[in-house]
Write a protein that holds these residues in place. Structure first.
Motif, mmCIF file in Angstrom:
data_model
loop_
_atom_site.group_PDB
_atom_site.id
_atom_site.type_symbol
_atom_site.label_atom_id
_atom_site.label_comp_id
_atom_site.label_asym_id
_atom_site.label_seq_id
_atom_site.Cartn_x
_atom_site.Cartn_y
_atom_site.Cartn_z
ATOM 1 N N HIS A 188 0.876 -1.104 0.015
ATOM 2 C CA HIS A 188 0.075 0.077 0.161
ATOM 3 C C HIS A 188 1.004 1.244 -0.025
ATOM 4 N N ARG A 194 2.563 8.223 3.797
ATOM 5 C CA ARG A 194 1.965 9.089 4.842
ATOM 6 C C ARG A 194 2.859 8.553 6.005
ATOM 7 N N GLY A 279 -0.589 23.498 1.535
ATOM 8 C CA GLY A 279 -1.764 23.122 2.414
ATOM 9 C C GLY A 279 -1.439 22.701 3.695
ATOM 10 N N ARG A 293 3.639 16.601 -5.191
ATOM 11 C CA ARG A 293 2.185 17.036 -5.743
ATOM 12 C C ARG A 293 1.640 18.440 -5.900
ATOM 13 N N ARG B 29 -6.047 22.187 3.831
ATOM 14 C CA ARG B 29 -7.096 21.207 3.634
ATOM 15 C C ARG B 29 -7.886 21.060 4.624
ATOM 16 N N CYS B 50 -6.941 6.309 0.277
ATOM 17 C CA CYS B 50 -6.873 6.620 1.756
ATOM 18 C C CYS B 50 -6.003 5.929 2.469
ATOM 19 N N CYS B 70 -5.017 14.520 4.096
ATOM 20 C CA CYS B 70 -3.970 14.462 3.087
ATOM 21 C C CYS B 70 -4.446 14.792 1.534
ATOM 22 N N GLY B 71 -5.706 14.596 1.328
ATOM 23 C CA GLY B 71 -6.163 14.942 0.092
ATOM 24 C C GLY B 71 -6.209 13.615 -1.025
ATOM 25 N N ASP B 72 -5.578 12.797 -0.456
ATOM 26 C CA ASP B 72 -5.424 11.624 -1.542
ATOM 27 C C ASP B 72 -6.722 11.153 -2.330
ATOM 28 N N THR B 75 -7.536 13.566 -5.063
ATOM 29 C CA THR B 75 -6.879 13.498 -6.168
ATOM 30 C C THR B 75 -7.088 12.013 -6.905
#
Lengths: 496, 252
Positions: A188, A194, A279, A293, B29, B50, B70-72, B75
């Motif tokens: 993953h 993250r 952000g 990104r 965000r 996610c 995170c905004g993933d 996207t």
């Protein structure tokens, strides 16, 4: 036969090319390499059918080379300790002992790193603290919960009167099983990125960048130069922001409230600039495997430039005032000295090493990513005291501001993202990055199918906590807070 | 001396005057909007993107307590079902409130998410001292909570401060997923508080376990034993998110 494989930062090497020595040969090679000036970067184990494979990665900083050697310890579960000859191995050997039960025979202070803490877990035997004997010796125990809004750890001081003779630092309270999660969730990749951002929440760009670098190297791609330069800008903003915060904290600890307020307000401007770029005030979400990104728009560039101008002048003036103040210098100078020879022996990295005269900086010693395209001048001080560790931050703030300004004007055109190919099977890659605390090292080892079989993380704190213990010796215990803040080490980065 | 005066003049007054009106600008965000309507057939891109399993689909739901912002997902989604907004009021007094669905807006969420009890207003409305405990927090939440008291945010003006001892505190602010090795110290700190006491869980790790939810090195039994009065989502929560949540909780 060579006793090690030579390679560079971010260059994958087939695992089969790493020489496998007998434990005795391995030890001899480590000691000889250390005597030749090579520095330990990583030392980690990996369980295999025949036993535990121990791999050491050493660096020759002058020649920008890394060296890896390995040995296998079978059912005898012991090997001759390297620490007595190379003290920088001290914690690494303890870590291997804790994880795999391998006993480094002859280790001077063998106890677990993250387990057996003060009887917390009934399944783990508690380990004793170092004890000094003497009528006037008393102990001061602090933590795990400290007075401020900070992470937990336990400090055990052995004092005579006001003077600290010895400090033992017991960490491990923050252990969350990060390396284990890297393997469990290896399929993953979004999760792993993250997770890398959360190894140490104050070094998001440093650790996420190291992880992305390792993954890209295994996938045989290099992100576009524009993306690499945006990472450089983010890394330098991270450095500027934290250094400003550290100077604020140091000023606060000697009750110099002007410094605390002014540096604190400057830090806010920097981290809000990072927020404007991606952000998040800490750069979360900026780095992607294969690039970044978020782009830097022309308006973004103008905003960064104007903030940097303001912060540059503000920091220059604040430093002139802070380091021109007799009452501040009276506290900073000659407090918490780490002599250059001690720093070398225990393997300090980052600003703490540079403040003790060691010219170590991954950005110029082992250039990576965007840092391969321009020089970073290494700056050192020699006094090794709180003053030097504070002052070098102010010097580095000015340097990083110049770097960002230059690079943001020279941003080349290019794509932001290049997806990497399938990871190389049976390879080791070492990814070094210069975070604001110093050398971050990630090592990824893949199996025959190219899946992660070991992921080793080293935060610079893993070297430098012992530096703090050395620094406070023979100092008044009341100087501990400024000694501690002058290092500002990570608990979670150490505990993993 | 001249430099000091120049510095002081330059510094000015960096404090945010009206914290209740302050806004965080995009691309921050904050509160995510979920679109009404059906997801494309067979699509589960957001679930795969996610990192914490904060999303569920058919019907589309998002758990702000687990969300890293995170905004993933945004996207990844080909249909634009999730859209981040910079709205920073994310706190809630009940765990269920954090599970949002389509149609919920930042304003409708903020209007109902935090209930202010009379007893809390009476006891702590003008002074709330908090003991923060980091239980395996990565220092992200800790730095943002520390920033709440700096010269920009100056939370102290409302009588809300972090204090050194739990004996001096009216409440505890928990950050981090709670490692096994911090669990006993966290419980000790909680027991050392006077009563009545409040507990705030700040950040995705504390509320849900976040990225570490599956780790075997955690002991989250504290949460099962302890009533939580206020949840403050984020990774980490922005200082304005935290301060605003506390002020709403105190009815100020």
């Amino acid at each position: 036969m060579a006793t090690s494989a030579a390679f560079k930062n971010l260059q994958p090497v087939p695992v089969t090319e790493i020489p496998r020595l007998s434990p005795a040969e391995f030890r001899r090679a480590m000691v000889e390499d250390a005597e030749a000036g090579r520095r330990i970067v990583l030392f980690f184990g990996d369980r295999e059918p025949a036993g535990v494979t121990l791999t050491a990665v050493l660096a020759d900083d002058d020649r920008s080379r890394l060296f890896a050697a390995s040995t296998c310890v079978g059912s005898e579960a012991r090997y001759p300790a390297i620490t007595p000859d190379v003290p920088a191995f001290h914690l690494f050997e303890r870590e291997v002992y804790e994880e795999f039960g391998l006993e480094p025979v002859g280790h001077p202070w063998l106890k677990p790193v993250r387990r057996g803490i003060a009887g917390i877990n009934p399944a783990e035997a508690p380990t004793a603290f170092f004890r000094m004997e003497g009528d006037e010796v008393h102990e001061v125990g602090v933590g795990p919960i400290h007075a401020g809004v900070i992470e937990p750890g336990h400090f055990r001081f052995s004092c005579q009167g006001e003077d600290v003779h010895h400090l033992e630092i017991q960490l491990g309270f923050q252990h969350r099983g990060v390396e284990n999660l890297f393997l469990r969730r290896r399929d993953h990749p979004a999760f792993l990125l993250r997770l890398a951002e959360s190894i140490a929440g104050d070094s998001v760009i440093g650790h996420a960048g190291a992880f992305a670098g390792a993954t890209e190297a295994l996938g045989r791609i290099l992100p576009a130069r524009r993306a690499l330069m945006i990472r450089v800008i983010a890394q330098e903003l991270e450095r500027i922001g934290i250094h400003l915060g550290d100077l604020a904290a140091l000023a606060g600890d000697v009750a110099y409230l002007t410094g605390q307020s002014v540096y604190g307000a400057l830090r806010t401007k920097i981290i809000n600039t990072t927020l404007a770029l991606c952000g998040s005030r800490f750069g979360r979400g900026l780095i992607a495997v294969g690039g970044v990104r978020f782009d830097v728009t022309p308006e973004g560039r103008a905003a960064v430039r104007s903030v940097l101008e303001e912060v540059e002048e503000g920091a220059r003036l604040a430093s002139a005032v802070l380091f021109g103040s007799g009452s501040v210098l009276a506290r900073f100078e000659k407090a918490g000295i780490v002599y250059p020879e001690t720093a070398r022996q225990i393997g300090l990295v980052g600003p703490a090493a540079r403040a003790s005269g060691l010219a170590r900086d991954v950005r110029s010693d082992h250039p990576y990513g965007g840092y391969a395209y321009f020089p970073v001048h290494k700056m050192t001080l020699t006094s090794g005291d709180v003053f030097a560790r504070a002052y070098i931050r102010s010097v580095e703030i000015a340097q990083s501001i110049r770097l960002v300004r230059e690079q943001i004007d020279l941003l080349p055109e290019g794509d932001l993202l290049h997806p990497p190919g399938p990871p190389a099977a049976g390879h080791l890659v070492v990814s070094l990055a210069e975070g604001w605390r110093g050398e971050i090292a990630h090592a990824a080892v893949t199996d025959d199918e190219g899946r992660l079989k070991r992921y080793k993380i080293k935060d610079p704190s893993f070297h430098n906590w012992f530096g703090l213990a050395m620094a406070v010796r023979k100092n008044g215990i009341s100087d501990f807070p400024i000694c501690n803040k002058s290092f500002n080490l990570s608990y979670c980065g150490f505990d993993l | 001396m001249l430099d000091l005066l120049k510095l002081r003049k330059r510094h000015g007054r960096p404090v945010i005057k009206d914290l209740r009106r302050a806004e965080v600008k995009a691309p921050f965000r904050g509160f995510p909007l979920l679109r009404e309507g059906a997801c494309p057939d067979g699509c589960d891109q957001c679930l795969r993107a996610c990192p914490t399993g904060a999303l569920s689909i058919r019907p589309l739901r998002l758990d702000l307590g687990a969300c890293l912002f995170c905004g993933d997902c945004e996207t990844a989604c080909p249909a634009g079902m999730v859209r981040s907004t910079p709205a920073h009021r994310l706190g809630a007094s009940k765990r269920e409130t954090l599970r949002i669905g389509p149609g919920e807006t930042a304003a409708s969420f903020a209007a109902k998410a935090i209930g202010s009890r009379r007893e809390i207003r009476r006891l702590f409305g003008r002074s709330l001292k908090l003991r923060q405990v980091s239980a395996a927090g990565c220092n992200g939440c800790e730095m943002e909570l520390g920033a709440c008291g700096n010269v920009n945010f100056d939370m102290g003006r409302f009588g809300v401060d972090f204090v050194a001892s739990p004996r001096h505190a009216d409440g505890l602010v928990l950050t981090g997923p709670i490692s096994r090795n911090m669990s006993p110290a966290l419980k000790d700190a909680y027991r050392s508080l006077g009563t009545p006491r409040v507990v705030v869980a700040a950040g995705a790790c504390a509320i849900h376990g976040g990225l570490f939810a599956e780790s075997v090195d955690l002991d989250r039994s504290f949460l099962a034993e302890t009533p939580i009065d206020l949840f403050v989502p984020g990774c980490p929560p922005h200082p304005l998110t935290f301060i605003r949540a506390v002020l709403d909780f105190l009815g100020r």
